[in-house]
Structure formats: structure tokens, C-alpha cells
Design a protein around this motif. Structure first.
Motif, PDB file in Angstrom:
ATOM      1  N   GLY A 149      37.501  33.644  26.567  1.00 42.36           N
ATOM      2  CA  GLY A 149      36.113  33.922  26.759  1.00 42.36           C
ATOM      3  C   GLY A 149      34.983  32.675  27.018  1.00 42.36           C
ATOM      4  N   ILE A 150      35.622  31.553  26.813  1.00 42.21           N
ATOM      5  CA  ILE A 150      34.872  30.403  26.755  1.00 42.21           C
ATOM      6  C   ILE A 150      35.283  29.313  28.129  1.00 42.21           C
ATOM      7  N   TYR A 151      34.421  29.332  29.106  1.00 43.68           N
ATOM      8  CA  TYR A 151      34.785  28.561  30.248  1.00 43.68           C
ATOM      9  C   TYR A 151      33.789  27.079  30.511  1.00 43.68           C
ATOM     10  N   ARG A 152      34.617  26.112  30.857  1.00 44.87           N
ATOM     11  CA  ARG A 152      34.099  24.785  30.979  1.00 44.87           C
ATOM     12  C   ARG A 152      33.915  24.638  32.340  1.00 44.87           C
ATOM     13  N   LEU A 153      32.865  24.020  33.091  1.00 48.05           N
ATOM     14  CA  LEU A 153      32.327  23.975  34.170  1.00 48.05           C
ATOM     15  C   LEU A 153      32.337  22.424  34.094  1.00 48.05           C
ATOM     16  N   SER A 154      33.104  21.602  35.073  1.00 48.35           N
ATOM     17  CA  SER A 154      32.980  20.407  35.192  1.00 48.35           C
ATOM     18  C   SER A 154      32.774  19.470  36.229  1.00 48.35           C
ATOM     19  N   THR A 155      31.985  18.476  36.422  1.00 47.10           N
ATOM     20  CA  THR A 155      31.696  17.867  37.659  1.00 47.10           C
ATOM     21  C   THR A 155      31.770  16.320  37.373  1.00 47.10           C
ATOM     22  N   LEU A 156      32.803  15.691  37.984  1.00 48.84           N
ATOM     23  CA  LEU A 156      33.132  14.250  37.957  1.00 48.84           C
ATOM     24  C   LEU A 156      32.065  13.388  38.766  1.00 48.84           C
ATOM     25  N   VAL A 157      31.241  12.489  38.374  1.00 45.98           N
ATOM     26  CA  VAL A 157      30.397  11.735  39.097  1.00 45.98           C
ATOM     27  C   VAL A 157      30.901  10.259  38.810  1.00 45.98           C
ATOM     28  N   GLY A 197      35.801  29.586  16.884  1.00 49.97           N
ATOM     29  CA  GLY A 197      35.945  28.408  16.201  1.00 49.97           C
ATOM     30  C   GLY A 197      35.787  27.153  17.268  1.00 49.97           C
ATOM     31  N   THR A 198      34.806  27.444  18.138  1.00 43.68           N
ATOM     32  CA  THR A 198      34.429  26.313  18.957  1.00 43.68           C
ATOM     33  C   THR A 198      33.057  25.859  18.495  1.00 43.68           C
ATOM     34  N   LEU A 199      33.150  24.605  18.528  1.00 48.10           N
ATOM     35  CA  LEU A 199      31.687  23.604  18.478  1.00 48.10           C
ATOM     36  C   LEU A 199      31.245  23.116  19.657  1.00 48.10           C
ATOM     37  N   PHE A 200      30.195  23.387  20.104  1.00 46.06           N
ATOM     38  CA  PHE A 200      29.612  22.902  21.409  1.00 46.06           C
ATOM     39  C   PHE A 200      28.930  21.824  20.728  1.00 46.06           C
ATOM     40  N   CYS A 201      29.654  20.607  21.215  1.00 48.23           N
ATOM     41  CA  CYS A 201      29.151  19.229  20.723  1.00 48.23           C
ATOM     42  C   CYS A 201      28.223  18.639  21.311  1.00 48.23           C
ATOM     43  N   GLY A 202      27.582  19.135  22.532  1.00 53.15           N
ATOM     44  CA  GLY A 202      26.752  18.261  23.166  1.00 53.15           C
ATOM     45  C   GLY A 202      27.270  16.949  23.592  1.00 53.15           C
ATOM     46  N   ASP A 203      26.336  15.553  23.215  1.00 50.06           N
ATOM     47  CA  ASP A 203      26.923  14.486  23.438  1.00 50.06           C
ATOM     48  C   ASP A 203      27.779  13.723  22.249  1.00 50.06           C
ATOM     49  N   LEU A 204      27.965  14.457  21.445  1.00 46.24           N
ATOM     50  CA  LEU A 204      28.886  13.894  20.481  1.00 46.24           C
ATOM     51  C   LEU A 204      30.318  13.889  20.964  1.00 46.24           C
ATOM     52  N   LEU A 205      30.817  12.717  20.640  1.00 48.98           N
ATOM     53  CA  LEU A 205      32.228  12.308  20.978  1.00 48.98           C
ATOM     54  C   LEU A 205      32.380  12.131  22.571  1.00 48.98           C
ATOM     55  N   THR A 206      31.333  11.789  23.272  1.00 47.74           N
ATOM     56  CA  THR A 206      31.284  11.395  24.672  1.00 47.74           C
ATOM     57  C   THR A 206      32.290  10.357  25.182  1.00 47.74           C
ATOM     58  N   HIS A 207      33.026  10.489  25.987  1.00 54.91           N
ATOM     59  CA  HIS A 207      34.042   9.403  26.646  1.00 54.91           C
ATOM     60  C   HIS A 207      34.007   9.785  28.230  1.00 54.91           C
ATOM     61  N   VAL A 208      34.460   8.710  28.820  1.00 60.62           N
ATOM     62  CA  VAL A 208      34.334   8.430  30.266  1.00 60.62           C
ATOM     63  C   VAL A 208      35.751   8.985  30.692  1.00 60.62           C
ATOM     64  N   GLY A 209      35.680   9.156  32.181  1.00 59.01           N
ATOM     65  CA  GLY A 209      36.965   9.446  32.736  1.00 59.01           C
ATOM     66  C   GLY A 209      37.030  11.061  33.302  1.00 59.01           C
ATOM     67  N   ASP A 210      37.927  11.246  33.809  1.00 57.08           N
ATOM     68  CA  ASP A 210      38.081  12.712  34.442  1.00 57.08           C
ATOM     69  C   ASP A 210      39.515  13.360  33.858  1.00 57.08           C
ATOM     70  N   GLY A 211      39.660  13.445  32.594  1.00 54.76           N
ATOM     71  CA  GLY A 211      40.724  13.995  31.776  1.00 54.76           C
ATOM     72  C   GLY A 211      41.089  15.386  31.980  1.00 54.76           C
ATOM     73  N   PRO A 212      42.016  16.019  31.311  1.00 57.14           N
ATOM     74  CA  PRO A 212      42.126  17.528  31.384  1.00 57.14           C
ATOM     75  C   PRO A 212      41.038  18.191  30.696  1.00 57.14           C
ATOM     76  N   ALA A 213      41.046  19.612  31.260  1.00 57.70           N
ATOM     77  CA  ALA A 213      39.994  20.298  30.706  1.00 57.70           C
ATOM     78  C   ALA A 213      39.859  20.452  29.108  1.00 57.70           C
TER      79      ALA A 213
END
Length: 240
Positions: A11-19, A153-169
Motif C-alpha cells: 500500500g505504499i507507492y513510489r512516484l519517481s521522476t529522473l532529471v 516498518g517504512t521510514l520516510f527518510c526525506g533527504d537522508l541517504l540521498t544518492h544519484v542515478g536512476d536505480g531500481p525503485a
């Protein structure tokens, strides 16, 4: 630019846009998260200019007008920029944030009065429970905080552990190493005397999923990368 929708926990969905123009050649993802319950919540609003594409992505999961709660980690264009557009599109929605963020920014900026959350207060979405945890200046912003979804048990981390690239969801691979590399590039984190302690307190939650705003989300022992990040910060972070 395409916005991809992926379910990263029940029930938790990631919406991801690569720039691709940010941090080339790898590019940089901007992620929002839809928590689907009886009272759905959107975590991260995205930029104002991205709102039409993001609204279309949300509509793949649930009608936008069903949104009841809107949240983010701190007040910044990519996290709260489209806040009032979401409020206009979802007439029953309300922004929920820590009391400090409401006092210093959101009581004035939001088109409808926000819900001010106390430390540890839980929003019961009906099937999901979002606990607010203030993390001042971690990773940055006096009003910064995170949400912890207790049932998955999902932590919504915001900018913590930010990394670059378009890896898997969602990945079980290392996210700490890429996050340290990104910090050396951006120097975005506040290295305060309390940073390590706050990160260790988040690790003590033993999250099973880390929902990251920039980069792949992580599945597995979520405490390990958070403790690793604490050690990195306590050692002084990257060279200036």
C-alpha cells in the motif's frame, strides 16, 4: 520526463521522476510517496511545475481528490513547492507537519491551516499509521522531520541517504556508499553535535524499508545504513 509508479511496500507507492541534467551523467531522481489507506497521504509535494505529471501519477493509484493528508520532511521547493496545488485539487486534504514547521512557515504558506503534530504523534490513516519524528537540522532545516509508518516498518527518510542515478525503485544493495559519495558532491547535510544521535534513534526503529526522496528505496535491515551514516557524520563527513 516520465514519472514511474512502483509499490515498494504494501500500500505504499513510489512516484519517481529522473532529471538527467542534475548530477550528469547519472542524473537525479525526485521521489514522492503515496500511502494508500482509508485516508490517503502524499509524502513530498514535488515542485510546482511538476504538479500536472505528479497528479497524473497519483491518479494511477487513487483519485487525487481522495487525498486526506499531505506531508514532507522540511520546507523546500522539491518537498513542499506544489503544496497549495495539491490542496486545491484535494478539497478535504490537510498538510500535516511538526508544530515547529507550522509555526515558522506553514501557518502562513499553506492555503488551509495545517495540522501541527507533536513529537511521536501518530496519524491514523485507516490501515496505515504515520508517526511524526522531529529531526532538527537532520539532514537540514530547523523544522526537519520524518514519518515512520508503523504497520509496514517504512521510514520516510526525506533527504537522508540521498544518492544519484536512476536505480531500481527498491533495492537490497548498498545505499550507504552511494549516499556518502553524493554527500561529497553536494555537502547538503548539517554536521551538528546531535546529528549522529538523531540518526541512531531512527536506526533504533529497525525499519524494514527506507523510502528515500532521491535514489532507490531500500529493503532489508534499514538500521544498518542509518548507523553507518551516523558514523560518517560523527567522523566529520566528507572533506571540505
Amino acid at each position: 520526463m516520465e514519472t514511474k509508479v512502483s509499490e515498494i511496500a504494501a500500500g505504499i507507492y513510489r512516484l519517481s521522476t529522473l532529471v538527467p541534467d542534475i548530477a550528469p551523467p547519472a542524473g537525479f531522481t525526485f521521489n514522492q510517496f503515496l500511502i494508500d489507506g482509508d485516508e490517503p497521504m502524499l509524502f513530498h509535494c514535488g515542485h510546482r511545475q511538476a504538479f500536472p505529471a505528479l497528479a497524473e501519477a497519483v491518479a494511477h493509484v487513487t483519485p487525487v481528490e481522495r487525498l486526506r493528508w499531505i506531508g514532507f520532511g522540511h520546507v523546500e521547493a522539491d518537498e513542499s513547492g506544489a503544496m497549495n496545488q495539491w490542496l486545491a485539487a484535494a478539497p478535504n486534504a490537510q498538510v500535516a507537519h511538526g508544530a515547529l514547521g507550522c509555526d515558522i512557515s506553514l501557518n502562513d504558506m499553506a492555503d488551509r491551516p495545517p495540522r501541527a503534530l507533536a513529537q511521536g504523534e501518530v496519524l491514523d490513516l485507516g490501515g496505515k499509521r504515520m508517526r511524526w519524528l522531529a529531526t532538527p537540522h537532520v539532514p537540514h532545516g530547523w523544522e526537519a522531520g520524518v514519518f515512520y509508518e508503523e504497520t509496514t516498518g517504512t521510514l520516510f527518510c526525506g533527504d537522508l541517504l540521498t544518492h544519484v542515478g536512476d536505480g531500481p525503485a527498491l533495492t537490497e544493495a548498498d545505499v550507504l556508499g552511494p549516499a556518502i559519495a553524493a554527500e561529497a558532491m553536494f555537502h547538503a547535510m548539517c554536521m551538528t553535535p546531535a546529528t549522529g544521535q538523531i540518526l541512531r534513534e531512527l536506526a533504533d526503529l529497525a525499519p524494514r524499508t527506507l523510502a528515500l526522496m532521491h535514489g532507490s528505496s531500500f529493503a532489508g535491515d534499514g538500521a544498518a545504513p542509518l548507523r553507518g551514516l551516523a558514523e560518517f557524520c560523527e567522523a566529520g563527513g566528507p572533506p571540505a
